[in-house]
Design an enzyme around this catalytic site. Structure first.
Site, PDB file in Angstrom:
ATOM      1  N   SER A  27       0.618  -1.322  -0.058  1.00 28.85           N
ATOM      2  CA  SER A  27       0.007  -0.002   0.013  1.00 28.85           C
ATOM      3  C   SER A  27       0.964   1.410   0.176  1.00 28.85           C
ATOM      4  O   SER A  27       1.781   1.318   0.570  1.00 28.85           O
ATOM      5  CB  SER A  27      -0.889   0.064   1.341  1.00 28.85           C
ATOM      6  OG  SER A  27      -1.595   1.273   1.300  1.00 28.85           O
ATOM      7  N   ASN A  76       9.620   8.026   5.291  1.00 29.66           N
ATOM      8  CA  ASN A  76       8.636   8.644   4.755  1.00 29.66           C
ATOM      9  C   ASN A  76       7.648   8.889   5.615  1.00 29.66           C
ATOM     10  O   ASN A  76       7.557   8.412   6.613  1.00 29.66           O
ATOM     11  CB  ASN A  76       8.259   7.870   3.635  1.00 29.66           C
ATOM     12  CG  ASN A  76       6.973   7.101   3.935  1.00 29.66           C
ATOM     13  OD1 ASN A  76       5.679   7.845   3.630  1.00 29.66           O
ATOM     14  ND2 ASN A  76       6.980   5.900   4.241  1.00 29.66           N
ATOM     15  N   GLY A  79       1.825  11.270   4.655  1.00 28.95           N
ATOM     16  CA  GLY A  79       0.758  11.953   5.369  1.00 28.95           C
ATOM     17  C   GLY A  79      -0.428  11.288   5.024  1.00 28.95           C
ATOM     18  O   GLY A  79      -1.681  11.990   4.883  1.00 28.95           O
ATOM     19  N   LEU A  80      -0.354  10.108   4.308  1.00 26.68           N
ATOM     20  CA  LEU A  80      -1.840   9.252   3.882  1.00 26.68           C
ATOM     21  C   LEU A  80      -2.488  10.387   2.814  1.00 26.68           C
ATOM     22  O   LEU A  80      -3.677  10.310   2.715  1.00 26.68           O
ATOM     23  CB  LEU A  80      -2.635   8.895   4.979  1.00 26.68           C
ATOM     24  CG  LEU A  80      -2.024   8.129   5.802  1.00 26.68           C
ATOM     25  CD1 LEU A  80      -3.058   7.775   7.242  1.00 26.68           C
ATOM     26  CD2 LEU A  80      -1.913   6.815   5.445  1.00 26.68           C
ATOM     27  N   ASN A 130      -5.285  -0.699   7.432  1.00 28.71           N
ATOM     28  CA  ASN A 130      -4.273   0.040   7.725  1.00 28.71           C
ATOM     29  C   ASN A 130      -4.358   0.617   9.544  1.00 28.71           C
ATOM     30  O   ASN A 130      -4.669   1.570   9.672  1.00 28.71           O
ATOM     31  CB  ASN A 130      -3.834   1.119   6.831  1.00 28.71           C
ATOM     32  CG  ASN A 130      -2.606   1.881   7.307  1.00 28.71           C
ATOM     33  OD1 ASN A 130      -2.010   1.625   8.526  1.00 28.71           O
ATOM     34  ND2 ASN A 130      -2.231   2.974   6.549  1.00 28.71           N
ATOM     35  N   CYS A 133       0.130   2.825  10.385  1.00 25.71           N
ATOM     36  CA  CYS A 133       0.757   3.867   9.732  1.00 25.71           C
ATOM     37  C   CYS A 133       1.529   4.481  10.885  1.00 25.71           C
ATOM     38  O   CYS A 133       0.692   5.065  11.814  1.00 25.71           O
ATOM     39  CB  CYS A 133      -0.025   4.949   9.093  1.00 25.71           C
ATOM     40  SG  CYS A 133       0.995   6.264   8.307  1.00 25.71           S
ATOM     41  N   LYS A 168      -3.412  -4.854   8.682  1.00 27.96           N
ATOM     42  CA  LYS A 168      -1.731  -4.604   8.438  1.00 27.96           C
ATOM     43  C   LYS A 168      -1.539  -4.016   9.915  1.00 27.96           C
ATOM     44  O   LYS A 168      -1.991  -2.998  10.395  1.00 27.96           O
ATOM     45  CB  LYS A 168      -1.830  -3.540   7.360  1.00 27.96           C
ATOM     46  CG  LYS A 168      -0.405  -3.121   7.044  1.00 27.96           C
ATOM     47  CD  LYS A 168      -0.089  -2.587   5.917  1.00 27.96           C
ATOM     48  CE  LYS A 168       1.480  -2.110   5.464  1.00 27.96           C
ATOM     49  NZ  LYS A 168       1.706  -1.446   4.372  1.00 27.96           N
TER      50      LYS A 168
HETATM   51  C1  LIG Z   1       6.020   6.476   0.386  1.00 30.36           C
HETATM   52  C2  LIG Z   1       5.320   5.604   1.058  1.00 30.36           C
HETATM   53  C3  LIG Z   1       3.682   5.497   1.299  1.00 30.36           C
HETATM   54  C4  LIG Z   1       3.339   4.411   1.887  1.00 30.36           C
HETATM   55  N1  LIG Z   1       2.127   4.423   2.185  1.00 30.36           N
HETATM   56  C5  LIG Z   1       1.293   3.380   2.931  1.00 30.36           C
HETATM   57  C6  LIG Z   1      -0.233   3.680   3.090  1.00 30.36           C
HETATM   58  O1  LIG Z   1      -0.652   4.560   2.627  1.00 30.36           O
HETATM   59  N2  LIG Z   1      -0.682   2.761   3.655  1.00 30.36           N
HETATM   60  C7  LIG Z   1      -0.021   1.660   4.338  1.00 30.36           C
HETATM   61  O2  LIG Z   1      -0.623   0.789   4.695  1.00 30.36           O
HETATM   62  N3  LIG Z   1       1.332   1.606   4.377  1.00 30.36           N
HETATM   63  C8  LIG Z   1       1.732   2.579   3.343  1.00 30.36           C
HETATM   64  N4  LIG Z   1       3.518   2.313   3.403  1.00 30.36           N
HETATM   65  C9  LIG Z   1       4.146   1.408   3.934  1.00 30.36           C
HETATM   66  C10 LIG Z   1       4.036   0.086   3.038  1.00 30.36           C
HETATM   67  O3  LIG Z   1       3.181  -0.451   2.292  1.00 30.36           O
HETATM   68  C11 LIG Z   1       5.035  -0.995   3.488  1.00 30.36           C
HETATM   69  O4  LIG Z   1       4.370  -1.601   4.611  1.00 30.36           O
HETATM   70  C12 LIG Z   1       6.396  -0.387   3.978  1.00 30.36           C
HETATM   71  O5  LIG Z   1       6.733   0.670   3.018  1.00 30.36           O
HETATM   72  C13 LIG Z   1       7.332  -1.765   4.123  1.00 30.36           C
HETATM   73  O6  LIG Z   1       7.708  -2.185   2.815  1.00 30.36           O
HETATM   74  P1  LIG Z   1       8.758  -2.122   1.849  1.00 30.36           P
HETATM   75  O7  LIG Z   1      10.146  -2.158   2.741  1.00 30.36           O
HETATM   76  O8  LIG Z   1       9.010  -2.987   0.873  1.00 30.36           O
HETATM   77  O9  LIG Z   1       8.822  -0.515   1.384  1.00 30.36           O
HETATM   78  C14 LIG Z   1       3.832   3.485   2.744  1.00 30.36           C
HETATM   79  C15 LIG Z   1       5.512   3.315   2.416  1.00 30.36           C
HETATM   80  C16 LIG Z   1       6.215   4.492   1.714  1.00 30.36           C
HETATM   81  C17 LIG Z   1       7.638   4.142   1.457  1.00 30.36           C
END
Ligand SMILES: Cc1cc2nc3c(=O)[nH]c(=O)nc-3n(C[C@H](O)[C@H](O)[C@H](O)COP(=O)(O)O)c2cc1C
Length: 308
Positions: A27, A76, A79-80, A130, A133, A168
């Site tokens: 996500s 990061n 801010g959703l 979620n 976050c 999550k």
């Molecule tokens: C730029 C960015 C935006 C994200 N936005 C969300 C989000 O809207 N909702 C959510 O559940 N996780 C969000 N995440 C978390 C990712 O879904 C994931 O759980 C986390 O980045 C770990 O995975 P990765 O190491 O492969 O990035 C975000 C991560 C990043 C880097």
């Protein structure tokens, strides 16, 4: 499922549904446009998780919102930012073939119930809630750290849909297995672990925090061993499919998560440097691994490490 996938049998079961292979989009990464989901589908992705959507549109924080830390790790605080339930249900209204989980974020049962009512008639696989976050007040982890709120929210979503629900979880102040247990007892079918970890970075010249929100979430390579540990513990203690997430950048990482106990694996930060083609590269690597190990199906490796 295409012929190629049948041959190598990468398909996995996730609650009542099957994915053609275990790869999923995490996500928040490329997660708000149907045309991008189509591109990912042609790159052989197993399923997509959308950006977390709230009842009303959210603008998010000003820049800088994403900082590369080197070594494949990122900080990061976006801010959703998202278009809200009405605009997003229009965006997905023509979806026919793409297996999509909509990620939901909110602060009360009422908000979650409104969102599920707005989305449930769409052609989607299910939802990911979620609750993890780490950098938005009254949402995400602030809700996930309160077991009573988790219980109420998951029950509310359950009452409003028959589609699979994943919750999550992340690393907050409550033990991740306990949090997952509360979610499962309230009706969750799947657990996704993990979200980013609360973290911060400071510029030593300006002496200021680098992110506009000061605190953000750590993702990428640095968090993989924590994700692996959480998936291992949750899948060992609870009878529920787990989706692994955190620090995946190759097919080997996907295999490691599956051996730890994941039924499917999400991929996020690495897309920034490698782009959507990584899904094809990873599934090609998985096919070769399945052949080399003479497996009938990749599912045979799920949770194998629990034996030792
Ligand atoms: C730029 C960015 C935006 C994200 N936005 C969300 C989000 O809207 N909702 C959510 O559940 N996780 C969000 N995440 C978390 C990712 O879904 C994931 O759980 C986390 O980045 C770990 O995975 P990765 O190491 O492969 O990035 C975000 C991560 C990043 C880097």
């Amino acid at each position: 499922m295409d012929i190629d996938d049948k041959n190598y049998n990468l398909s996995v079961k996730l609650d009542k549904t099957h994915l053609r292979n275990p790869t999923m989009l995490a996500s928040g990464i490329l997660g708000i446009s149907q045309s991008i989901f189509e591109r990912l589908y042609h790159e052989n992705i197993g399923a997509v998780v959308t950006k977390s959507i709230s009842v009303k549109p959210m603008k998010g924080y000003p820049n800088p919102t994403v900082i590369p830390l080197g070594g494949g790790s990122y900080l990061n605080a976006v801010g959703l930012s998202n278009p809200g339930v009405n605009a997003f249900s229009r965006e997905l209204s023509h979806n026919k073939i793409i297996p999509i989980f909509i990620s939901l974020v909110g602060s009360s049962e009422k908000e979650f119930s409104k969102m599920v009512k707005g989305f449930d008639a769409l052609n989607i696989l299910g939802y990911e809630i979620n609750l993890s976050c780490p950098h938005v007040s009254k949402m995400g982890m602030e809700v996930g750290d309160d077991p009573e709120a988790v219980n109420k929210i998951v029950k509310t979503v359950r009452m409003n849909t028959n589609k699979p629900i994943s919750v999550k979880v992340g690393v907050g102040s409550i033990d991740v297995v306990e949090l997952a247990r509360v979610a499962v007892d309230a009706g969750a079918d799947i657990i996704t672990a993990i979200n980013t970890l609360r973290a911060m970075s400071i510029d030593i010249e300006t002496m200021m925090p680098i992110l506009s929100n000061r605190i953000g979430g750590l993702s990428g390579n640095a968090i993989k061993p924590i994700g692996i540990r959480c998936v291992y513990e949750i899948s060992k203690k609870l009878e529920v499919p787990v989706i692994g997430c955190g620090g995946v950048s190759s097919w080997k990482d996907v295999v490691e998560y599956m051996i730890a106990g994941a039924s499917a694996v999400q991929i996020g930060s690495v897309l920034g440097s490698r782009g959507p083609r990584i899904f094809n590269q990873i599934t090609t690597g998985l096919k070769k691994y399945v052949e080399k190990k003479q497996l009938k199906n990749i599912g045979e490796i799920i949770g194998i490490s629990h034996k030792y």
